[in-house]
Write a protein that holds these residues in place. Structure first.
Motif, PDB file in Angstrom:
ATOM      1  N   UNK A  30      10.848  -2.927  -6.692  1.00 30.50           N
ATOM      2  CA  UNK A  30      10.741  -1.727  -7.528  1.00 30.50           C
ATOM      3  C   UNK A  30      10.413  -2.064  -8.977  1.00 30.50           C
ATOM      4  N   UNK A  31      10.990  -3.127  -9.504  1.00 26.31           N
ATOM      5  CA  UNK A  31      10.664  -3.532 -10.876  1.00 26.31           C
ATOM      6  C   UNK A  31       9.205  -3.950 -10.983  1.00 26.31           C
ATOM      7  N   UNK A  32       8.709  -4.645  -9.980  1.00 23.50           N
ATOM      8  CA  UNK A  32       7.300  -5.051  -9.965  1.00 23.50           C
ATOM      9  C   UNK A  32       6.388  -3.826  -9.918  1.00 23.50           C
ATOM     10  N   UNK A  33       6.746  -2.848  -9.118  1.00 31.91           N
ATOM     11  CA  UNK A  33       5.943  -1.624  -9.032  1.00 31.91           C
ATOM     12  C   UNK A  33       6.004  -0.835 -10.334  1.00 31.91           C
ATOM     13  N   UNK A  34       7.153  -0.801 -10.982  1.00 31.92           N
ATOM     14  CA  UNK A  34       7.263  -0.114 -12.272  1.00 31.92           C
ATOM     15  C   UNK A  34       6.362  -0.779 -13.307  1.00 31.92           C
ATOM     16  N   UNK A  35       6.333  -2.122 -13.320  1.00 30.14           N
ATOM     17  CA  UNK A  35       5.438  -2.842 -14.235  1.00 30.14           C
ATOM     18  C   UNK A  35       3.980  -2.530 -13.922  1.00 30.14           C
ATOM     19  N   UNK A  36       3.638  -2.494 -12.642  1.00 27.30           N
ATOM     20  CA  UNK A  36       2.263  -2.214 -12.247  1.00 27.30           C
ATOM     21  C   UNK A  36       1.848  -0.815 -12.700  1.00 27.30           C
ATOM     22  N   UNK A  37       2.720   0.162 -12.507  1.00 24.46           N
ATOM     23  CA  UNK A  37       2.396   1.539 -12.899  1.00 24.46           C
ATOM     24  C   UNK A  37       2.304   1.679 -14.409  1.00 24.46           C
ATOM     25  N   UNK A  38       3.184   1.002 -15.129  1.00 27.76           N
ATOM     26  CA  UNK A  38       3.135   1.040 -16.590  1.00 27.76           C
ATOM     27  C   UNK A  38       1.829   0.435 -17.097  1.00 27.76           C
ATOM     28  N   UNK A  39       1.441  -0.662 -16.513  1.00 25.95           N
ATOM     29  CA  UNK A  39       0.191  -1.318 -16.908  1.00 25.95           C
ATOM     30  C   UNK A  39      -1.013  -0.428 -16.608  1.00 25.95           C
ATOM     31  N   UNK A  40      -0.964   0.290 -15.500  1.00 26.56           N
ATOM     32  CA  UNK A  40      -2.073   1.168 -15.124  1.00 26.56           C
ATOM     33  C   UNK A  40      -2.219   2.339 -16.092  1.00 26.56           C
ATOM     34  N   UNK A  41      -1.131   2.734 -16.740  1.00 30.50           N
ATOM     35  CA  UNK A  41      -1.174   3.855 -17.678  1.00 30.50           C
ATOM     36  C   UNK A  41      -1.654   3.469 -19.078  1.00 30.50           C
ATOM     37  N   UNK A  42      -1.630   2.181 -19.372  1.00 32.68           N
ATOM     38  CA  UNK A  42      -2.042   1.727 -20.704  1.00 32.68           C
ATOM     39  C   UNK A  42      -3.559   1.858 -20.843  1.00 32.68           C
ATOM     40  N   UNK A  83       0.815  -1.225   0.000  1.00 40.43           N
ATOM     41  CA  UNK A  83       0.000   0.000   0.000  1.00 40.43           C
ATOM     42  C   UNK A  83       0.847   1.273   0.000  1.00 40.43           C
ATOM     43  N   UNK A  84       1.954   1.256   0.689  1.00 43.55           N
ATOM     44  CA  UNK A  84       2.846   2.422   0.725  1.00 43.55           C
ATOM     45  C   UNK A  84       3.547   2.575  -0.622  1.00 43.55           C
ATOM     46  N   UNK A  85       4.038   1.462  -1.164  1.00 43.68           N
ATOM     47  CA  UNK A  85       4.739   1.488  -2.445  1.00 43.68           C
ATOM     48  C   UNK A  85       3.834   2.053  -3.543  1.00 43.68           C
ATOM     49  N   UNK A  86       2.560   1.716  -3.499  1.00 38.88           N
ATOM     50  CA  UNK A  86       1.618   2.181  -4.524  1.00 38.88           C
ATOM     51  C   UNK A  86       1.369   3.687  -4.438  1.00 38.88           C
ATOM     52  N   UNK A  87       1.516   4.275  -3.272  1.00 41.15           N
ATOM     53  CA  UNK A  87       1.197   5.688  -3.088  1.00 41.15           C
ATOM     54  C   UNK A  87       2.388   6.635  -3.214  1.00 41.15           C
ATOM     55  N   UNK A  88       3.579   6.125  -3.012  1.00 38.22           N
ATOM     56  CA  UNK A  88       4.772   6.977  -2.957  1.00 38.22           C
ATOM     57  C   UNK A  88       5.306   7.230  -4.379  1.00 38.22           C
ATOM     58  N   UNK A 147      10.724   6.074  -3.934  1.00 40.96           N
ATOM     59  CA  UNK A 147      10.929   4.629  -3.774  1.00 40.96           C
ATOM     60  C   UNK A 147      12.374   4.250  -4.092  1.00 40.96           C
ATOM     61  N   UNK A 148      12.928   4.840  -5.127  1.00 42.83           N
ATOM     62  CA  UNK A 148      14.326   4.557  -5.463  1.00 42.83           C
ATOM     63  C   UNK A 148      15.266   5.021  -4.356  1.00 42.83           C
TER      64      UNK A 148
END
Length: 87
Positions: A68-80, A36-41, A46-47
């Motif tokens: 961090x790589x998992x969160x980057x993938x999640x954010x990229x997917x959310x933007x598509x 939950x923190x990783x998703x909001x920051x 995070x880096x």
């Protein structure tokens, strides 16, 4: 056989093989970088936090890199854009 398992699960702290230790990953995900923190920051924060964790706990470098790589993938997917099915 037990000596082989012991060797596999107790790698030296300065050895980063790129393999994820599940026990350490659970520790990182529950204690240091909870989802939950990783998703909001913001990602740059995070880096910074990853570098801080890695300097204090070098044995967790592979796991923090994975989080961090998992969160980057999640954010990229959310933007598509999502495709809408029109009947």
């Amino acid at each position: 056989m037990e000596a082989l398992l012991q060797l596999h699960f107790t790698a030296p702290d300065d050895l980063h093989t790129g393999k994820i230790n599940t026990r350490q990953l659970v520790h990182v995900r529950t204690e240091l970088l909870p989802p939950p923190i990783v998703a909001l920051v913001p990602f740059d924060e995070l880096e910074r936090r990853k570098e801080e964790i890695d300097s204090q706990n070098p044995e967790l470098a592979d796991e923090t890199r994975w989080v961090l790589a998992d969160e980057a993938r999640r954010r990229e997917k959310a933007l598509q854009p999502r495709m809408k099915v029109v009947a």
